[in-house]
Design a protein around this motif. Structure first.
Motif, PDB file in Angstrom:
ATOM      1  N   GLN A  65       0.848  -0.716   0.108  1.00 32.11           N
ATOM      2  CA  GLN A  65      -0.288   0.177   0.029  1.00 32.11           C
ATOM      3  C   GLN A  65       0.767   1.194   0.222  1.00 32.11           C
ATOM      4  O   GLN A  65       0.722   2.289  -0.847  1.00 32.11           O
ATOM      5  CB  GLN A  65      -1.122  -0.178   0.767  1.00 32.11           C
ATOM      6  CG  GLN A  65      -2.322  -0.681   0.855  1.00 32.11           C
ATOM      7  CD  GLN A  65      -3.015  -1.254  -0.073  1.00 32.11           C
ATOM      8  OE1 GLN A  65      -3.141   0.139  -0.520  1.00 32.11           O
ATOM      9  NE2 GLN A  65      -2.995  -2.066  -0.982  1.00 32.11           N
ATOM     10  N   LYS A  66       2.126   1.079   0.787  1.00 35.01           N
ATOM     11  CA  LYS A  66       2.961   1.960   0.934  1.00 35.01           C
ATOM     12  C   LYS A  66       3.671   2.831  -0.245  1.00 35.01           C
ATOM     13  O   LYS A  66       3.238   3.766  -0.898  1.00 35.01           O
ATOM     14  CB  LYS A  66       3.775   2.549   1.736  1.00 35.01           C
ATOM     15  CG  LYS A  66       3.521   2.210   3.180  1.00 35.01           C
ATOM     16  CD  LYS A  66       5.121   2.297   3.826  1.00 35.01           C
ATOM     17  CE  LYS A  66       4.340   1.999   5.647  1.00 35.01           C
ATOM     18  NZ  LYS A  66       5.873   2.771   6.283  1.00 35.01           N
ATOM     19  N   LEU A  69       0.696   4.394  -2.683  1.00 34.20           N
ATOM     20  CA  LEU A  69       0.385   5.321  -2.631  1.00 34.20           C
ATOM     21  C   LEU A  69       1.191   6.683  -3.525  1.00 34.20           C
ATOM     22  O   LEU A  69       1.080   7.742  -4.249  1.00 34.20           O
ATOM     23  CB  LEU A  69       0.307   6.353  -1.403  1.00 34.20           C
ATOM     24  CG  LEU A  69      -0.401   7.144  -0.883  1.00 34.20           C
ATOM     25  CD1 LEU A  69      -1.048   8.100  -2.107  1.00 34.20           C
ATOM     26  CD2 LEU A  69      -0.504   7.439   0.501  1.00 34.20           C
ATOM     27  N   THR A  96      -2.720  17.062  -2.752  1.00 36.64           N
ATOM     28  CA  THR A  96      -3.633  17.352  -1.635  1.00 36.64           C
ATOM     29  C   THR A  96      -4.679  16.814  -2.367  1.00 36.64           C
ATOM     30  O   THR A  96      -5.301  15.962  -1.628  1.00 36.64           O
ATOM     31  CB  THR A  96      -3.409  18.610  -0.605  1.00 36.64           C
ATOM     32  OG1 THR A  96      -2.388  18.194  -0.059  1.00 36.64           O
ATOM     33  CG2 THR A  96      -4.527  18.025   0.505  1.00 36.64           C
ATOM     34  N   LEU A  99      -4.745  13.174  -4.516  1.00 32.25           N
ATOM     35  CA  LEU A  99      -4.387  11.944  -3.582  1.00 32.25           C
ATOM     36  C   LEU A  99      -5.900  11.981  -2.135  1.00 32.25           C
ATOM     37  O   LEU A  99      -5.780  11.049  -1.611  1.00 32.25           O
ATOM     38  CB  LEU A  99      -3.468  11.727  -3.473  1.00 32.25           C
ATOM     39  CG  LEU A  99      -2.520  11.688  -5.002  1.00 32.25           C
ATOM     40  CD1 LEU A  99      -0.743  11.518  -4.503  1.00 32.25           C
ATOM     41  CD2 LEU A  99      -3.078  10.867  -5.270  1.00 32.25           C
ATOM     42  N   ASP A 100      -5.748  12.848  -1.631  1.00 35.99           N
ATOM     43  CA  ASP A 100      -6.819  13.024  -0.563  1.00 35.99           C
ATOM     44  C   ASP A 100      -5.782  12.259   0.427  1.00 35.99           C
ATOM     45  O   ASP A 100      -6.668  11.983   1.297  1.00 35.99           O
ATOM     46  CB  ASP A 100      -8.400  12.361  -1.231  1.00 35.99           C
ATOM     47  CG  ASP A 100      -9.646  12.341   0.016  1.00 35.99           C
ATOM     48  OD1 ASP A 100      -9.637  13.522   0.528  1.00 35.99           O
ATOM     49  OD2 ASP A 100     -10.360  11.499  -0.030  1.00 35.99           O
ATOM     50  N   HIS A 101      -5.139  13.387   0.998  1.00 40.33           N
ATOM     51  CA  HIS A 101      -4.082  12.726   2.023  1.00 40.33           C
ATOM     52  C   HIS A 101      -3.602  14.472   2.467  1.00 40.33           C
ATOM     53  O   HIS A 101      -3.370  14.906   1.141  1.00 40.33           O
ATOM     54  CB  HIS A 101      -3.105  12.008   1.402  1.00 40.33           C
ATOM     55  CG  HIS A 101      -3.609  10.585   1.958  1.00 40.33           C
ATOM     56  ND1 HIS A 101      -4.004   9.823   2.535  1.00 40.33           N
ATOM     57  CD2 HIS A 101      -3.856   9.541   0.624  1.00 40.33           C
ATOM     58  CE1 HIS A 101      -4.605   8.546   2.515  1.00 40.33           C
ATOM     59  NE2 HIS A 101      -4.499   8.209   0.903  1.00 40.33           N
ATOM     60  N   SER A 102      -3.271  14.535   3.419  1.00 42.32           N
ATOM     61  CA  SER A 102      -2.491  15.167   3.584  1.00 42.32           C
ATOM     62  C   SER A 102      -0.969  15.939   3.574  1.00 42.32           C
ATOM     63  O   SER A 102      -0.706  14.193   3.215  1.00 42.32           O
ATOM     64  CB  SER A 102      -2.622  16.517   5.381  1.00 42.32           C
ATOM     65  OG  SER A 102      -1.495  15.058   5.795  1.00 42.32           O
ATOM     66  N   TYR A 103      -1.022  16.632   2.695  1.00 40.19           N
ATOM     67  CA  TYR A 103       0.852  17.029   1.990  1.00 40.19           C
ATOM     68  C   TYR A 103       1.773  16.723   3.047  1.00 40.19           C
ATOM     69  O   TYR A 103       2.712  15.619   2.630  1.00 40.19           O
ATOM     70  CB  TYR A 103       0.964  18.583   1.932  1.00 40.19           C
ATOM     71  CG  TYR A 103       2.065  18.466   1.129  1.00 40.19           C
ATOM     72  CD1 TYR A 103       2.279  18.181  -0.330  1.00 40.19           C
ATOM     73  CD2 TYR A 103       2.996  18.959   1.595  1.00 40.19           C
ATOM     74  CE1 TYR A 103       2.949  18.261  -0.793  1.00 40.19           C
ATOM     75  CE2 TYR A 103       4.301  19.590   0.706  1.00 40.19           C
ATOM     76  CZ  TYR A 103       4.916  18.907  -0.413  1.00 40.19           C
ATOM     77  OH  TYR A 103       5.685  18.531  -0.682  1.00 40.19           O
ATOM     78  N   TYR A 105       1.737  14.254   5.134  1.00 37.59           N
ATOM     79  CA  TYR A 105       1.651  12.900   5.332  1.00 37.59           C
ATOM     80  C   TYR A 105       2.305  12.330   4.028  1.00 37.59           C
ATOM     81  O   TYR A 105       3.200  11.325   4.293  1.00 37.59           O
ATOM     82  CB  TYR A 105       0.479  12.433   5.491  1.00 37.59           C
ATOM     83  CG  TYR A 105       0.201  10.391   4.699  1.00 37.59           C
ATOM     84  CD1 TYR A 105       0.280   9.428   6.010  1.00 37.59           C
ATOM     85  CD2 TYR A 105       0.093  10.043   3.859  1.00 37.59           C
ATOM     86  CE1 TYR A 105       0.507   7.813   6.189  1.00 37.59           C
ATOM     87  CE2 TYR A 105      -0.623   8.426   3.632  1.00 37.59           C
ATOM     88  CZ  TYR A 105      -0.001   7.693   4.901  1.00 37.59           C
ATOM     89  OH  TYR A 105      -0.007   5.926   4.203  1.00 37.59           O
ATOM     90  N   LEU A 106       1.638  12.784   2.720  1.00 35.93           N
ATOM     91  CA  LEU A 106       2.136  12.474   1.185  1.00 35.93           C
ATOM     92  C   LEU A 106       3.890  12.845   1.611  1.00 35.93           C
ATOM     93  O   LEU A 106       4.368  11.899   1.122  1.00 35.93           O
ATOM     94  CB  LEU A 106       1.549  12.728   0.309  1.00 35.93           C
ATOM     95  CG  LEU A 106       0.381  13.307  -0.161  1.00 35.93           C
ATOM     96  CD1 LEU A 106      -0.494  14.033  -1.043  1.00 35.93           C
ATOM     97  CD2 LEU A 106      -0.259  11.605  -0.559  1.00 35.93           C
TER      98      LEU A 106
END
Length: 185
Positions: A65-66, A69, A96, A99-103, A105-106
């Motif tokens: 999964q990592k 992403l 953001t 990909l619907d994740h916080s920057y 985290y990405l």
């Protein structure tokens, strides 16, 4: 004779994937750049066969999964910098939203997996496109800087030299000499 090609990577990749997977007879959709969704369960031996065929094409099937992403981050960055028109949004906001994740985290995940930063990857991708645009010899450095969303030609030149070791002008001279040498032979 030498021909210079310009690729629309998402379109090119989609066509290759569709062409290579069609003979297997499974229903699938190319969901996004670098993402395929099969509409039915694949027998494990067919999945292995498809994975092997894709590997032979230089395409890695990701299952972690990592890594998935991180590949989506890379694909989104390539899509972002390859856009015909410069985007008037910061790369962090673009990633953001896409990909619907916080920057944060990405960015942290990307650095953890690739050992480089998102910003560095963006710069490398921009410089690769700049090199192609210089090779195509259809745009001035000012136009290339604008197209790649640089604040100035000086900013583009600095990053170009940091990545390649030479200035865009020197790169252009080298390419021009090579083209002339090829034409004269």
């Amino acid at each position: 004779m030498k021909a210079i090609l310009k690729f629309d990577y998402p379109v090119f990749t989609k066509k290759i994937i569709e062409e290579k997977l069609a003979p297997f007879g499974f229903k699938f959709s190319v969901v996004g750049f670098g993402e395929i969704e099969f509409h039915e369960d694949l027998p494990s031996e067919k999945y292995e066969e498809i994975t092997s065929m894709l590997t032979d094409l230089g395409i890695e099937v990701l299952e972690n999964q990592k890594n998935i992403l991180v590949q989506k981050i890379k694909d989104t960055i390539i899509e972002m910098v390859s856009n015909e028109e410069p985007l008037n949004v910061k790369s962090s906001v673009y990633l953001t939203e896409k990909l619907d994740h916080s920057y944060g985290y990405l960015s942290n995940l990307f650095s953890e997996v690739t050992y480089t930063s998102v910003e560095n990857f963006i710069i490398i991708q921009k410089i690769e496109i700049a090199k192609q645009l210089i090779i195509n010899d259809q745009l001035s450095l000012t136009e290339i800087a604008y197209k790649l969303n640089y604040s100035s030609v000086a900013h583009l030149s600095t990053q170009f030299k940091n990545c390649t070791g030479i200035t865009p002008s020197a790169f252009h001279r080298i390419i021009t000499k090579r083209k002339n040498k090829t034409l004269n032979n």
